[in-house]
Write an enzyme that holds these catalytic residues in place. Structure first.
Site, mmCIF file in Angstrom:
data_model
loop_
_atom_site.group_PDB
_atom_site.id
_atom_site.type_symbol
_atom_site.label_atom_id
_atom_site.label_comp_id
_atom_site.label_asym_id
_atom_site.label_seq_id
_atom_site.Cartn_x
_atom_site.Cartn_y
_atom_site.Cartn_z
ATOM 1 N N LEU A 38 5.732 6.861 1.020
ATOM 2 C CA LEU A 38 6.996 6.328 1.011
ATOM 3 C C LEU A 38 6.530 5.130 0.987
ATOM 4 O O LEU A 38 6.159 4.519 0.549
ATOM 5 C CB LEU A 38 6.766 6.568 3.244
ATOM 6 C CG LEU A 38 8.437 6.155 3.307
ATOM 7 C CD1 LEU A 38 9.804 6.736 2.959
ATOM 8 C CD2 LEU A 38 8.189 5.419 4.914
ATOM 9 N N PRO A 89 0.486 -1.168 -0.485
ATOM 10 C CA PRO A 89 -0.014 -0.443 0.261
ATOM 11 C C PRO A 89 0.736 1.167 0.162
ATOM 12 O O PRO A 89 0.042 2.683 0.177
ATOM 13 C CB PRO A 89 -0.317 0.189 1.280
ATOM 14 C CG PRO A 89 -0.011 -0.351 2.323
ATOM 15 C CD PRO A 89 1.155 -1.849 1.574
ATOM 16 N N GLU A 90 2.245 0.744 -0.216
ATOM 17 C CA GLU A 90 3.160 2.198 -0.083
ATOM 18 C C GLU A 90 2.639 3.680 -1.334
ATOM 19 O O GLU A 90 3.007 4.404 -0.396
ATOM 20 C CB GLU A 90 4.549 2.081 -0.357
ATOM 21 C CG GLU A 90 5.108 1.347 0.832
ATOM 22 C CD GLU A 90 4.809 0.302 1.490
ATOM 23 O OE1 GLU A 90 3.529 -0.462 1.050
ATOM 24 O OE2 GLU A 90 5.205 0.375 2.582
ATOM 25 N N ALA A 91 2.515 3.455 -2.166
ATOM 26 C CA ALA A 91 1.653 4.534 -2.521
ATOM 27 C C ALA A 91 0.539 5.079 -1.609
ATOM 28 O O ALA A 91 0.358 6.798 -2.463
ATOM 29 C CB ALA A 91 0.772 4.072 -4.279
#
Length: 250
Positions: free
Chosen positions: A130, A124-126
């Site tokens: 980060l 899920p970084e998008a």
């Protein structure tokens, strides 16, 4: 073997070393200490000639890991196979429950992966703003468009689809991933180590491309080893004492 570890549990099953992320109350989030302990345990495994294969797993079935602990950010590269530590011996990841963010990097970098039926992979970084960037190697391990879907659309991938696209080798009933991974490890332990080691090194070193963050982390690991070496301490002491250094190459 686990007496000296706080955030991991380490034991041996015959010729197979099991390194287990051990913060189930925190979703096995990867802390600084945990990353360092995984690195230390895997280096010890590699140095032990009696140990022929390793399994990377986690305590409980709720989560393999929720990823990096944002309250205690780790140097995640230390825990990553082929980056923070190197071995020519086979490594199997055994995943149960959620495998999120940086934890996906650990699983995808293993040689083999088995997961429980309720495993879910999620990057899920998008959505969070980060990334460490090592997930960029995912398209070299599964089809490009599927990898981009996982990374850019932040889509969750269940166990069956993970097997269909090649992210995992096999799906087993919930709670049985570790047993299957150990069985694979014991099977490979009976094979010729020079052959399995050569095949693995050819694939890792010559076939699979390395992403920019992975290459950066590898250089960081090499430089970190120099900073932590006896020779560095000797060089500093010799400079302070105004004498020639006596380097030992370690």
């Amino acid at each position: 073997m686990s007496d000296s570890y706080e955030h991991t549990r380490v034991w041996q099953d015959g010729p197979v070393t099991i390194v287990s992320l051990n913060r189930p109350d925190k979703g096995n989030a990867i802390s600084r200490r945990m990353a360092e302990e995984v690195q230390r345990a895997m280096l010890a495994f590699d140095a032990d000639p009696a140990q022929r294969a390793a399994v990377l797993t986690a305590e409980g079935t709720k989560a393999f890991s929720f990823g990096a602990d944002v309250t205690e950010p780790p140097e995640l590269w230390r825990a990553v196979p082929n980056v923070g530590w190197q071995t020519s011996k086979p490594l199997v990841a055994a995943v149960e429950g959620w495998c999120i963010g940086g934890a996906m990097v650990l699983a995808m970098m293993a040689d083999l992966c088995v997961c429980g039926a309720k495993a879910r992979f999620y990057y899920p970084e998008a959505k969070l703003g980060l990334t460490g960037g090592m997930i960029a190697a995912l398209p070299s391990r599964i089809p490009h468009k599927i990898a981009m879907e996982i990374m850019l659309l932040c889509r969750e991938v269940g166990a069956e689809r993970a097997a269909q696209v090649g992210l995992v080798n096999e799906v087993v009933p919930e709670g049985e991933a570790l047993a299957r991974a150990i069985a694979w490890g014991r099977e490979m332990a009976g094979f010729a180590p020079l052959v399995t080691g050569a095949i693995k090194r050819m694939v890792v070193d010559e076939i699979l491309p390395r992403g920019p963050s992975e290459r950066w982390a590898l250089q960081g690991a090499r430089l970190s080893a120099i900073r932590e070496s006896e020779d560095f301490r000797e060089g500093v002491a010799a400079f302070r004492d105004k004498r020639p250094p006596a380097f030992k190459g370690r």
